[in-house]
Scaffold this motif. Sequence first.
Motif, short mmCIF file in Angstrom:
data_model
loop_
_atom_site.label_atom_id
_atom_site.label_comp_id
_atom_site.label_asym_id
_atom_site.label_seq_id
_atom_site.Cartn_x
_atom_site.Cartn_y
_atom_site.Cartn_z
N LEU A 58 0.77 -1.04 -0.05
CA LEU A 58 0.01 0.00 -0.10
C LEU A 58 0.89 1.26 -0.12
CD1 LEU A 58 -2.83 1.38 0.31
CD2 LEU A 58 -2.63 1.16 2.74
N PHE A 59 2.12 1.30 0.78
CA PHE A 59 2.84 2.36 0.72
C PHE A 59 3.52 2.77 -0.87
CE2 PHE A 59 7.64 3.17 0.51
CZ PHE A 59 7.51 4.42 1.14
N LEU A 60 3.95 1.50 -1.19
CA LEU A 60 4.20 1.78 -2.73
C LEU A 60 3.35 2.31 -3.75
CD1 LEU A 60 6.68 -1.45 -3.21
CD2 LEU A 60 7.50 1.04 -2.86
N ASN A 61 2.11 1.84 -3.59
CA ASN A 61 0.95 2.41 -4.43
C ASN A 61 0.58 3.67 -4.14
OD1 ASN A 61 0.63 -0.27 -5.62
ND2 ASN A 61 -0.87 -1.01 -4.04
N THR A 62 0.49 4.24 -2.91
CA THR A 62 0.36 5.53 -2.65
C THR A 62 1.33 6.37 -2.99
OG1 THR A 62 -0.93 4.68 -0.42
CG2 THR A 62 -0.26 7.10 -0.44
N LEU A 63 2.75 5.94 -2.90
CA LEU A 63 3.60 6.93 -3.23
C LEU A 63 3.71 6.89 -4.79
CD1 LEU A 63 6.25 8.17 -1.95
CD2 LEU A 63 7.59 6.32 -2.68
N ARG A 64 3.33 5.99 -5.53
CA ARG A 64 3.23 6.06 -6.95
C ARG A 64 2.14 7.21 -7.57
NH1 ARG A 64 3.84 0.54 -6.97
NH2 ARG A 64 6.16 -0.14 -7.30
N ALA A 67 2.82 10.84 -5.04
CA ALA A 67 4.15 11.52 -4.75
C ALA A 67 5.04 10.99 -6.10
CB ALA A 67 4.57 11.29 -3.80
N GLY A 68 4.58 10.87 -7.31
CA GLY A 68 5.35 10.42 -8.31
C GLY A 68 6.37 11.40 -8.68
N LEU A 69 6.45 12.55 -8.46
CA LEU A 69 7.51 13.51 -8.73
C LEU A 69 8.77 13.28 -7.64
CD1 LEU A 69 8.99 15.83 -10.26
CD2 LEU A 69 7.87 17.42 -8.42
N GLN A 70 8.24 13.15 -6.54
CA GLN A 70 9.31 12.90 -5.31
C GLN A 70 9.80 11.44 -5.38
OE1 GLN A 70 6.33 14.25 -5.09
NE2 GLN A 70 7.07 16.48 -4.40
N MET A 71 9.09 10.52 -5.89
CA MET A 71 9.52 9.09 -6.19
C MET A 71 10.69 8.97 -6.98
SD MET A 71 7.09 5.70 -7.07
CE MET A 71 8.03 4.24 -7.00
N SER A 72 10.86 9.82 -7.90
CA SER A 72 12.07 9.65 -8.64
C SER A 72 13.27 10.31 -8.06
CB SER A 72 11.67 10.70 -10.23
OG SER A 72 11.33 12.10 -9.74
N ARG A 73 13.09 11.14 -6.89
CA ARG A 73 14.48 11.56 -6.24
C ARG A 73 14.86 10.51 -5.19
NH1 ARG A 73 11.60 17.44 -4.57
NH2 ARG A 73 11.20 18.21 -6.57
N ILE A 74 14.34 9.40 -4.82
CA ILE A 74 14.32 8.57 -3.91
C ILE A 74 15.37 7.60 -4.37
CG2 ILE A 74 13.87 6.89 -2.17
CD1 ILE A 74 11.15 8.27 -2.36
N PRO A 76 17.15 4.36 -5.57
CA PRO A 76 16.54 2.99 -6.07
C PRO A 76 16.87 1.76 -5.11
CG PRO A 76 17.75 4.03 -7.86
CD PRO A 76 18.11 4.95 -6.78
N THR A 77 17.76 2.24 -4.25
CA THR A 77 18.11 0.93 -3.37
C THR A 77 17.11 0.71 -2.32
OG1 THR A 77 20.48 1.19 -3.70
CG2 THR A 77 19.62 -0.07 -1.85
N PHE A 78 16.38 1.88 -2.05
CA PHE A 78 15.23 1.79 -1.09
C PHE A 78 14.32 1.04 -1.67
CE2 PHE A 78 11.38 3.75 0.25
CZ PHE A 78 11.31 3.70 1.63
N PHE A 79 13.95 1.21 -2.88
CA PHE A 79 12.82 0.47 -3.41
C PHE A 79 13.07 -1.20 -3.57
CE2 PHE A 79 12.18 4.60 -5.07
CZ PHE A 79 10.60 4.86 -4.61
N SER A 80 14.45 -1.16 -3.69
CA SER A 80 14.86 -2.91 -3.73
C SER A 80 14.51 -3.43 -2.28
CB SER A 80 16.39 -2.96 -4.10
OG SER A 80 16.42 -2.37 -5.15
N SER A 140 25.01 -5.84 -5.10
CA SER A 140 23.59 -5.19 -4.42
C SER A 140 23.84 -4.55 -3.41
CB SER A 140 22.70 -6.31 -4.21
OG SER A 140 21.61 -6.14 -3.72
N GLY A 141 23.02 -3.42 -3.08
CA GLY A 141 22.82 -2.82 -2.17
C GLY A 141 22.54 -3.49 -0.81
N LEU A 142 21.94 -4.74 -0.76
CA LEU A 142 21.41 -5.41 -0.07
C LEU A 142 22.27 -6.54 0.30
CD1 LEU A 142 17.83 -5.69 -1.25
CD2 LEU A 142 18.52 -4.19 0.34
N LYS A 143 23.69 -6.73 0.08
CA LYS A 143 24.52 -7.58 0.23
C LYS A 143 24.69 -8.02 1.89
CE LYS A 143 28.39 -4.32 -0.18
NZ LYS A 143 29.57 -4.09 -1.19
N ALA A 144 24.49 -7.03 2.74
CA ALA A 144 24.66 -6.85 3.97
C ALA A 144 23.67 -8.02 4.63
CB ALA A 144 24.50 -5.67 4.75
#
Length: 315
Positions: A58-64, A67-74, A76-80, A140-144
Motif C-alpha cells: 500500500l505504501f508503494l501504491n500510495t507513493l506512485r 508523490a510520483g515526482l518525489q518518488m524519482s528523487r529517492i 533506487p536501493t530503497f525500493f529494492s 547489490s545494495g542489500l549484500k549485508a
Amino acid sequence: EEKALPSEASIGVCDSFKTLFLAIGQQMAVATVLVKKAVPNYTLLAKLSLGIAEYMDLFLNTLRSEAGLQMSRIDPTFFSLLAFQVSLQRGLSYYFLARNSWAEKDYGIAICMMREATSYLRSRSSATAEKGLPPLDSRSGLKALKEDVDELRSHMGALLNAYETDNKKVFFDKVPDSIPEKNGLACGLMMMKAEEYKLEEVEPAPLQVGPAGGIGKPPTPGEDADRELARQLQEQMNLEESRGAGSSRSSSMSGPPAPSYDSLMSRPPVPVPDVGRPPVPGVDRPPVPGGTQRQKSDEELARELQNKLNCGYDG
C-alpha cells in the motif's frame, strides 16, 4: 510549488510514509514476540506478517499515485529493500501457517505451506517476477543481508525436509498441489494505528515586568549575556580584593568596597537634556552636575570592570 518543496515536506510522501511506518512498527512487534522462549501463536504471527506485507504494498501504491515526482528523487536501493521486505514477510506468513498446521496434525497442508514459504525466499528469476527476493550479490545494495537470508533459507529447507521425511515414513498424509482456500489467509492483520498529532493548548506567556515595576519588553539574548558577564567579572574582582586585603594590602590602604553590579544597575538613569525644547514641568528633572553623560550600557560596564580587574583595581 510542489516541485520546490523537499520530498519529506510534500503531502503525498507524508501520507505514504505514514503507512510504511505502521508496517515497520508491527514488524518490530513481531520480532519482540519471536525472541521470547515461549511457543508463539503461529496463526496470529502469520496474520501480522501478511499485514506487514500488505501495508508495504500500500505504501508503494500510495507513493506512485500521490508523490510520483518525489518518488524519482529517492534512491533506487530503497525500493529494492521494500521489494525484499514484502517477499520476506509473505514467506514468513506461510512459514508460520505451516508451523501451525503441523502442530494441528495437518501434515500435508503443512508441507504445502512450507514449500510456498521457501518459494518467496528464492532469488527472483527476473525483476518483474511475482515471487522471490532481489539479488543479494556483491554488487547489490542489500549484500549485508545475504548471511541472514542464507541462514533463514537453510532453516526452512531443513524443516521442510524433516516434514517430508516424517510424512513419508509415519503419517502418509496427502500433500496438495496448492494451498486450499479454507486453509489460507484472505487478508492480513494490522494492529498498529496512526495517532493524530495535536498541538497542546497552552496559556500565552505573560508580559515581563520592567525595572521600574511597569510592563516592559523581555531582555534580548545579547543583553542577558552582557549582564551575566558583568556579574562574573564583579564576583571575580571582589574575590581578588578580599584575597589581596589579607596578604599584601594593609587596612589603611584599603578603600571602600567596590560597588556591586546590582547596585550599579539599580541607579536611576541620568537623562540627557534636550536642547531643542524647553523643560516640561513635572516631566523633566532638573539637570544635575555632570548630567550630560548618558547612562552606561551593560556592555560598557562589563568592559570597565574587566579593565579594573586587569589593572588590579583597589576600589
